[in-house]
Design an enzyme around this catalytic site. Structure first.
Site, PDB file in Angstrom:
ATOM      1  CE  LYS A   9      -4.304  -2.665   2.306  1.00 56.51           C
ATOM      2  NZ  LYS A   9      -5.175  -2.621   2.901  1.00 56.51           N
ATOM      3  CE1 TYR A  49      -8.967  -3.965  -0.961  1.00 60.19           C
ATOM      4  CE2 TYR A  49      -8.700  -1.942  -1.704  1.00 60.19           C
ATOM      5  CZ  TYR A  49      -8.062  -2.981  -0.876  1.00 60.19           C
ATOM      6  OH  TYR A  49      -7.318  -3.012  -0.610  1.00 60.19           O
ATOM      7  CG  PHE A  57     -13.838   0.064   5.639  1.00 60.79           C
ATOM      8  CD1 PHE A  57     -12.940  -0.256   4.674  1.00 60.79           C
ATOM      9  CD2 PHE A  57     -14.591  -1.174   6.978  1.00 60.79           C
ATOM     10  CE1 PHE A  57     -13.261  -1.732   4.567  1.00 60.79           C
ATOM     11  CE2 PHE A  57     -14.597  -2.485   6.461  1.00 60.79           C
ATOM     12  CZ  PHE A  57     -14.468  -2.518   5.013  1.00 60.79           C
ATOM     13  NE  ARG A  85      -6.209 -13.735   3.911  1.00 59.24           N
ATOM     14  CZ  ARG A  85      -7.164 -12.654   3.997  1.00 59.24           C
ATOM     15  NH1 ARG A  85      -7.027 -11.363   3.281  1.00 59.24           N
ATOM     16  NH2 ARG A  85      -8.272 -12.432   4.702  1.00 59.24           N
ATOM     17  CB  THR A  91      -8.068  -6.781   8.216  1.00 61.82           C
ATOM     18  OG1 THR A  91      -8.178  -8.046   7.591  1.00 61.82           O
ATOM     19  CG2 THR A  91      -8.372  -5.296   7.829  1.00 61.82           C
ATOM     20  NE  ARG A 102      -3.029  -6.649   6.485  1.00 63.82           N
ATOM     21  CZ  ARG A 102      -3.642  -7.376   6.190  1.00 63.82           C
ATOM     22  NH1 ARG A 102      -4.776  -7.846   7.062  1.00 63.82           N
ATOM     23  NH2 ARG A 102      -4.139  -6.521   4.546  1.00 63.82           N
ATOM     24  CG  ASN A 112      -4.154  -3.696   5.642  1.00 63.07           C
ATOM     25  OD1 ASN A 112      -3.887  -2.972   5.381  1.00 63.07           O
ATOM     26  ND2 ASN A 112      -5.251  -4.330   6.766  1.00 63.07           N
ATOM     27  CG  HIS A 115      -5.051  -6.865  -0.994  1.00 65.30           C
ATOM     28  ND1 HIS A 115      -6.189  -6.917  -0.992  1.00 65.30           N
ATOM     29  CD2 HIS A 115      -5.129  -7.229  -2.027  1.00 65.30           C
ATOM     30  CE1 HIS A 115      -6.988  -7.923  -1.288  1.00 65.30           C
ATOM     31  NE2 HIS A 115      -6.636  -7.859  -2.121  1.00 65.30           N
ATOM     32  CD  GLU A 126      -7.816  -9.012  -4.790  1.00 65.24           C
ATOM     33  OE1 GLU A 126      -6.802 -10.092  -3.995  1.00 65.24           O
ATOM     34  OE2 GLU A 126      -8.862  -8.811  -3.897  1.00 65.24           O
TER      35      GLU A 126
END
Ligand code: CMP
Length: 145
Positions: A9, A49, A57, A85, A91, A102, A112, A115, A126
């Site tokens: 991000k 998203y 959010f 993950r 999250t 994270r 965070n 993704h 994706e």
């Protein structure tokens, strides 16, 4: 072997920790088979998203993800979706375990750090959103997983 999508991000570039996050992926045996810096358009962020549309959010998330470039990556490994993950963590960075990305770098939920696709089906969708097949280079890595 399985593929998954990771987005570093905008805050990751801002904080100059791209290398540290990439090192975590490589240490865990992921092969980087696609990688580029890209400034996400609003329409791409909305499509990516879409499942969060209408949530409180959503708008700040889209604004954040389109504010500065991200590093988009296709990562390959056995059980890539699950393993990525796991090392990315929960999250909410406040709940993410120390030792996860994270947990170690995150401060607020929207920002965070990474993704990571949440299922093999999401990963395929994706990857197709962010990469053309010609931008993916499936080199023969030494087996580490
Ligand atoms: P990501 O993995 O990119 O997928 C959806 C994103 O929505 C998530 O990471 C967070 O950035 C954001 N998000 C999810 N839940 C919340 C929340 N409760 N508050 C703020 N942002 C959230």
């Amino acid at each position: 072997m399985e593929r998954t999508l990771a987005l570093l991000k905008p805050g990751v570039l801002d904080r100059r920790i791209v290398g540290e996050v990439l090192t975590r992926f490589e240490r865990k045996g992921f092969e980087i088979i696609g990688m580029k810096l890209m400034h996400i358009s609003r329409s791409l962020a909305e499509t990516h998203y879409a499942e969060h549309q209408g949530k409180p959010f959503y708008e700040p998330l889209v604004a954040y993800m389109t504010s500065k470039p991200v590093v988009a990556m296709v990562l390959q490994r056995k059980d890539a979706v699950h393993v990525l993950r796991t090392i990315v963590g929960a999250t909410d960075p406040d709940s993410a375990q120390p030792g996860t990305i994270r947990g170690d770098y995150g401060v607020i939920t929207r920002e965070n750090i990474v993704h990571a696709s949440d299922s093999p089906e999401s990963a395929q969708r994706e990857i197709d959103l962010f990469f053309r097949e010609a931008e993916i280079f499936s080199w023969e890595g030494a087996a580490r997983a």
